[in-house]
Design a protein around this motif. Structure first.
Motif, short mmCIF file in Angstrom:
data_model
loop_
_atom_site.label_atom_id
_atom_site.label_comp_id
_atom_site.label_asym_id
_atom_site.label_seq_id
_atom_site.Cartn_x
_atom_site.Cartn_y
_atom_site.Cartn_z
N ARG A 307 0.80 -1.22 0.00
CA ARG A 307 0.00 0.00 0.00
C ARG A 307 0.83 1.27 0.00
NH1 ARG A 307 -2.61 -2.83 4.22
NH2 ARG A 307 -1.75 -1.31 5.70
N ASP A 310 0.63 3.85 -2.82
CA ASP A 310 -0.64 4.57 -2.96
C ASP A 310 -0.51 5.99 -2.41
OD1 ASP A 310 -1.69 2.28 -4.02
OD2 ASP A 310 -2.58 1.59 -2.13
N ARG A 311 0.44 6.20 -1.49
CA ARG A 311 0.63 7.50 -0.87
C ARG A 311 1.76 8.29 -1.54
NH1 ARG A 311 0.91 3.90 3.26
NH2 ARG A 311 3.07 4.52 3.71
N PRO A 356 1.97 0.55 -7.69
CA PRO A 356 0.68 0.41 -7.00
C PRO A 356 -0.03 -0.86 -7.40
CG PRO A 356 0.96 2.62 -7.87
CD PRO A 356 2.06 1.79 -8.47
#
Length: 361
Positions: A307, A310-311, A356
């Motif tokens: 994850r 994703d940031r 991602p």
């Protein structure tokens, strides 16, 4: 005096919080208290018990307070996780022998010399200790028991190491662990040898032999120190060495975006050399226990890494010369679980960008 006994126990208890050799020294002192015939038997037993209780209570109190205040103390459950095999014990013995002769010397010669030294040292310290016990009956103690304490330290320390390797997984007794018994034994033998009366042919030969051995060992240490000092001067030490500061992979990692997340099998090296934060890649199991971390399972660590892009952009930097972190995921596993894009391939490692979820290279 009980005041000095309590003071010594407090100092030992504090030392046990920082140095793993302290409990072995405490056991050697307690045993010496038992054989010191300056006092009657009940007093000797009481002294040893008081000494052990005071020093142990300091360590136990620290464990309890740390658990209450921080939620952890030892860092894991106290259980027998040891996995030392015959090969590991043989390598550990080699580390102990290295203090007499370097690894370049034939193993047979090193083992023979170690056995001769151990036998001579044991005989010297035993003879000196018997004299100390006899003299203690006449209230003459002073420093007589010091060689006994130092000599007993060797056996107590080795027993402590057996216990440590039984409860700690992947614990190899390298030269760092062999250093305390080496120093203590040299001190004990030196004191006992100085008090040896050369009244027989055997005692004279023993004295000459130990002096010659000490000259050989000191000469070996001197040569090794010079060689290693010159090598350290040329190449540096640890993460300050050219192996890291001039690493092609490290130089490639330097060019990564400053706002990117970096995961690696050597994040400490990246933090030291590049002065930027980095994080460990997921661990399949804990080094000290050999089992998966119940509070942070492998799948959970992988999920966080999956994850991460994703940031913000995330990269994985893998160094080939980091071979000691076998408990963490390898490149094949990371490629299997994550979507990775090869960003750089260098002679000593590779850099991947974590894509991602749902994005293919």
């Amino acid at each position: 005096m009980r005041t000095w006994l309590a003071t010594s126990a407090v100092v030992l208890g504090i030392a046990a919080l920082t140095r793993f050799a302290a409990p072995a020294l405490g056991a050697a002192i307690a045993f010496t208290l038992l054989v010191n015939r300056r006092h009657h038997r009940n007093r000797r037993i009481a002294d040893a018990v008081v000494y052990g209780l005071i020093s142990a209570s300091i360590f136990v109190s620290w464990v309890a307070l740390s658990q209450i205040w921080n939620g952890h103390s030892l860092g894991r459950k106290l259980w027998f996780y040891g996995n030392m095999g015959s090969e590991e014990w043989l390598r550990s013995f080699g580390s102990l022998m290295a203090w007499l002769l370097p690894d370049q010397a034939p193993n047979l010669l090193r083992a023979f010399l170690f056995a001769v030294f151990a036998a001579a040292a044991f005989g010297l310290i035993l003879a000196h200790s018997r004299q100390a016990v006899d003299r203690s009956r006449k209230m003459i103690v002073a420093h007589d028991f010091l060689p006994m304490i130092l000599g007993l330290f060797f056996f107590c320390y080795m027993a402590f190491m057996v216990l440590a390797t039984s409860i700690e997984a992947n614990l190899l007794l390298n030269s760092r662990y062999a250093f305390p018994p080496y120093v203590m034994t040299v001190m004990a033998v030196t004191i006992a040898l100085a008090g040896l009366k050369r009244t027989t042919r055997f005692s004279t030969i023993l004295h000459i032999g130990m002096v010659v051995l000490s000259i050989v060992v000191l000469g070996s240490h001197s040569v090794r120190t010079v060689v290693r000092s010159l090598d350290a001067y040329r190449t540096g030490i640890g993460y300050a060495g050219v192996e890291w500061t001039q690493s092609p992979t490290m130089l490639a990692a330097k060019e990564l975006p400053m706002d990117a997340l970096i995961y690696s099998n050597g994040p400490d090296a990246i933090a030291y050399v590049l002065k930027r934060p980095a994080f460990f890649i997921p661990a399949r199991f804990q080094l000290r226990t050999g089992i998966e971390d119940p509070s942070d399972p492998f799948e959970q660590q992988l999920s966080r890494l999956q994850r991460a892009p994703d940031r913000q952009r995330a990269f994985i930097v893998m160094f080939d010369n980091v071979t000691w972190r076998f408990y963490r995921a390898n490149e094949a596993e990371l490629k299997r679980y994550l979507r990775l894009s090869n960003s750089a391939t260098r002679p000593d490692g590779r850099i991947y960008e974590v894509l991602p979820a749902g994005v293919r290279e």
